[in-house]
Write an enzyme that holds these catalytic residues in place. Structure first.
Site, PDB file in Angstrom:
ATOM      1  N   LYS A 252      81.546  39.253  17.830  1.00  0.00           N
ATOM      2  CA  LYS A 252      83.298  38.595  18.513  1.00  0.00           C
ATOM      3  C   LYS A 252      84.271  39.827  17.878  1.00  0.00           C
ATOM      4  O   LYS A 252      84.886  40.044  17.999  1.00  0.00           O
ATOM      5  CB  LYS A 252      83.265  37.415  18.976  1.00  0.00           C
TER       6      LYS A 252
ATOM      7  N   LYS B 179      85.746  39.141  15.015  1.00  0.00           N
ATOM      8  CA  LYS B 179      86.494  38.155  14.855  1.00  0.00           C
ATOM      9  C   LYS B 179      86.777  38.003  13.848  1.00  0.00           C
ATOM     10  O   LYS B 179      86.292  37.235  12.995  1.00  0.00           O
ATOM     11  CB  LYS B 179      87.037  36.857  15.747  1.00  0.00           C
TER      12      LYS B 179
HETATM   13  N1  C2G Z   1      91.935  28.891  26.364  1.00  0.00           N
HETATM   14  C1  C2G Z   1      92.309  28.886  27.683  1.00  0.00           C
HETATM   15  N2  C2G Z   1      94.046  29.433  27.408  1.00  0.00           N
HETATM   16  C2  C2G Z   1      94.067  30.481  26.250  1.00  0.00           C
HETATM   17  C3  C2G Z   1      93.267  30.851  25.348  1.00  0.00           C
HETATM   18  C4  C2G Z   1      92.285  30.038  25.899  1.00  0.00           C
HETATM   19  O1  C2G Z   1      92.221  27.854  28.783  1.00  0.00           O
HETATM   20  N3  C2G Z   1      95.405  30.741  26.432  1.00  0.00           N
HETATM   21  C5  C2G Z   1      89.803  28.803  26.340  1.00  0.00           C
HETATM   22  C6  C2G Z   1      89.087  29.717  26.412  1.00  0.00           C
HETATM   23  O2  C2G Z   1      88.996  30.354  28.077  1.00  0.00           O
HETATM   24  C7  C2G Z   1      87.783  29.336  26.181  1.00  0.00           C
HETATM   25  C8  C2G Z   1      88.748  28.309  25.014  1.00  0.00           C
HETATM   26  O3  C2G Z   1      90.544  28.066  25.186  1.00  0.00           O
HETATM   27  O4  C2G Z   1      87.759  28.616  27.269  1.00  0.00           O
HETATM   28  C9  C2G Z   1      88.144  28.397  23.981  1.00  0.00           C
HETATM   29  O5  C2G Z   1      88.819  30.458  23.450  1.00  0.00           O
HETATM   30  P1  C2G Z   1      88.286  31.151  22.659  1.00  0.00           P
HETATM   31  O6  C2G Z   1      89.030  29.981  20.826  1.00  0.00           O
HETATM   32  O7  C2G Z   1      88.921  32.274  22.560  1.00  0.00           O
HETATM   33  O8  C2G Z   1      86.920  30.922  22.538  1.00  0.00           O
HETATM   34  P2  C2G Z   1      86.476  32.785  22.811  1.00  0.00           P
HETATM   35  O9  C2G Z   1      86.309  33.539  22.023  1.00  0.00           O
HETATM   36  O10 C2G Z   1      86.184  32.732  24.494  1.00  0.00           O
HETATM   37  O11 C2G Z   1      84.584  31.842  22.944  1.00  0.00           O
HETATM   38  O12 C2G Z   1      80.663  32.242  23.810  1.00  0.00           O
HETATM   39  C10 C2G Z   1      81.298  31.858  24.153  1.00  0.00           C
HETATM   40  C11 C2G Z   1      82.100  32.296  23.320  1.00  0.00           C
HETATM   41  O13 C2G Z   1      82.040  31.011  21.929  1.00  0.00           O
HETATM   42  C12 C2G Z   1      83.939  31.964  23.844  1.00  0.00           C
END
Ligand code: C2G
Length: 130
Positions: free
Chosen positions: A45, A47
């Site tokens: 990612k 990240k």
């Molecule tokens: N999320 C949310 N609202 C936000 C930020 C994040 O609802 N303002 C949700 C995202 O949609 C996700 C969860 O919180 O369902 C975790 O977000 P992230 O840590 O950014 O996850 P991500 O990088 O999207 O990783 O295999 C799937 C990946 O691991 C998902």
């Protein structure tokens, strides 16, 4: 006993994450969070996590909605995770809408929940820079 699963990085934990976890847990009785490892985040990612995996894991385990936290090491583990953790419902924020519908083939219900619009780790980091 409905078992729910969700995936994420959860770095710089914020209320958008909590909103997601609360709603995910409300869909069942037991919530598994599959937490991206530092290596997975960097390699897949691009990240760079502020908090290392063990810290992010401990923070999630402190949240009342979360019952189990396990590592996410690859994109492909979702199919096996559904069976490994005996999952009924797969949940993700709707920024992933449609991406994981194939998990229905493994017998799981797939739910995409609306993201919390105004907050993100990127936004927090940008604001802190001002
Ligand atoms: N999320 C949310 N609202 C936000 C930020 C994040 O609802 N303002 C949700 C995202 O949609 C996700 C969860 O919180 O369902 C975790 O977000 P992230 O840590 O950014 O996850 P991500 O990088 O999207 O990783 O295999 C799937 C990946 O691991 C998902």
């Amino acid at each position: 006993m409905k078992r729910v699963i969700t995936y994420g990085t959860y770095d710089l934990l914020h209320y958008g994450h909590i909103n997601l976890l609360r709603r995910a847990k409300a869909l069942g009785d037991y919530l598994v969070v599959v937490l991206s490892t530092d290596e997975f985040n960097w390699n897949e990612k691009q990240k760079k996590c502020y908090f290392p995996y063990e810290v992010r894991k401990a923070m999630l385990e402190a949240i009342r909605y979360v019952d189990l936290v396990v590592p996410e090491t690859c994109w492909e583990q979702k199919r096996t995770d559904i069976h490994k953790y005996d999952i009924d419902i797969f949940v993700m924020g709707d920024d992933w809408k449609g991406k994981f519908d194939f998990l229905k083939e493994e017998g799981a219900e797939v739910v995409y929940l609306p993201r919390t619009p105004e907050i993100s780790t990127t936004q927090i980091k940008a604001d802190l820079k001002k």
